[in-house]
Enzyme design. Structure first.
Site, short mmCIF file in Angstrom:
data_model
loop_
_atom_site.label_atom_id
_atom_site.label_comp_id
_atom_site.label_asym_id
_atom_site.label_seq_id
_atom_site.Cartn_x
_atom_site.Cartn_y
_atom_site.Cartn_z
N SER A 1 0.81 -1.22 0.00
CA SER A 1 0.00 0.00 0.00
C SER A 1 0.84 1.27 0.00
O SER A 1 0.48 2.27 -0.63
CB SER A 1 -0.95 -0.01 1.21
OG SER A 1 -0.21 -0.14 2.42
N THR A 2 1.98 1.25 0.70
CA THR A 2 2.84 2.43 0.75
C THR A 2 3.60 2.60 -0.56
O THR A 2 3.63 3.69 -1.15
CB THR A 2 3.83 2.33 1.92
OG1 THR A 2 3.10 2.17 3.14
CG2 THR A 2 4.68 3.57 2.01
N LYS B 1 4.75 0.81 12.44
CA LYS B 1 5.60 -0.30 12.01
C LYS B 1 6.90 -0.37 12.82
O LYS B 1 7.67 -1.33 12.65
CB LYS B 1 5.94 -0.15 10.52
CG LYS B 1 4.72 -0.09 9.62
CD LYS B 1 3.86 -1.34 9.71
CE LYS B 1 2.59 -1.23 8.90
NZ LYS B 1 2.81 -1.11 7.46
N GLY C 1 2.85 -9.36 2.18
CA GLY C 1 2.11 -9.36 0.93
C GLY C 1 2.46 -10.52 0.02
O GLY C 1 1.90 -10.67 -1.06
N GLY D 1 7.26 -8.91 3.53
CA GLY D 1 6.72 -10.07 2.85
C GLY D 1 5.34 -10.50 3.27
O GLY D 1 4.87 -11.56 2.85
N ASP E 1 6.97 -4.21 7.00
CA ASP E 1 5.96 -4.60 7.99
C ASP E 1 6.42 -4.32 9.42
O ASP E 1 5.60 -4.08 10.30
CB ASP E 1 5.64 -6.09 7.83
CG ASP E 1 5.10 -6.39 6.44
OD1 ASP E 1 4.16 -5.70 6.00
OD2 ASP E 1 5.63 -7.30 5.77
N GLU F 1 11.36 -9.31 -3.57
CA GLU F 1 11.80 -8.10 -2.89
C GLU F 1 13.25 -8.23 -2.44
O GLU F 1 14.06 -7.31 -2.64
CB GLU F 1 10.89 -7.81 -1.69
CG GLU F 1 9.49 -7.33 -2.08
CD GLU F 1 8.56 -7.20 -0.90
OE1 GLU F 1 7.57 -6.46 -1.02
OE2 GLU F 1 8.79 -7.86 0.13
#
Length: 209
Positions: free
Chosen positions: A9-10, A104, A80, A78, A67, A86
């Site tokens: 999202s970021t 976070k 996601g 991760g 995260d 990544e």
């Protein structure tokens, strides 16, 4: 310039902005490498020129979220499902800038009580999940197969939930990677160049010491 495009999202906002600057002609002579199929689809929709590590083995800058971020800028990433891609791209980056909100920030890796992902091959995943619980039993580890949103590469994601700190992070990471069938883990250690944190008091930047 070669730019790694993060996932989540970021990072989505950064990808949108890069696409906008390219379309306006403000950014040029740039090629990007996406860290997930989701980001790749977003970048293609914005007409961002794409490549891969085979063609561009050194990435100038990667922008991504995280995260968890501990006081030493170690990360959990991760959730996601894109941790393998990544880590491949971010480990090849000269600069890796992380953008997060203050929720976070954690005292230690796993401190949020939320998932630390581990990507495993589907074959005998239960066996590996049990081994992960045993290896990190001292930290109150519970391993759970992620039923939705598995890895980008056809693998499974086993999420580890920790009640206590796991101690030496590099030793913990190496212990996981020595297990046959474990593809990658979600601890990104000593990789972030800087972390930009948005909070109630504004924006702060934490640089690698």
């Amino acid at each position: 310039m070669v730019v790694g495009l993060g996932t989540g999202s970021t990072a989505k906002h950064a990808v949108d902005r890069i696409g906008e600057l390219i379309q306006k002609g403000i950014l040029s002579n740039i090629v990007c490498i996406p860290t997930s199929t989701r980001t790749q689809e977003q970048a293609l929709s914005l007409q961002i020129p794409l490549s891969d590590l085979d063609s561009h083995p050194v990435v100038d800058l990667t922008i991504d979220g995280a995260d968890e971020v501990d006081p030493h800028l170690n990360l959990v990433k991760g959730r996601g499902g894109s941790l393998l891609r990544e880590k491949l791209i971010e480990s090849a980056s000269r600069k890796f800038v992380v953008v997060v909100d203050e929720s976070k920030l954690v005292k230690y890796i796993g401190g949020s009580g939320l998932a630390m992902p581990v990507e495993v091959v589907p074959f005998c995943w239960k066996f590996n999940a049990r081994r992960l619980e045993e290896v990190f039993g001292y930290a109150g580890c519970r391993a759970q197969l992620r039923r939705k949103g598995g890895g980008d590469n056809g693998n499974y994601i086993v999420d580890l939930y920790l009640e206590r700190a796991i101690g030496d992070l590099k030793a913990a990471s190496e212990a996981m990677m020595r297990m046959s069938g474990v593809v990658e883990n979600g601890m990104f250690l000593d990789m972030a160049t800087a972390v930009i944190v948005a909070g109630s008091g504004g924006i702060t930047v934490k640089d690698k010491v």
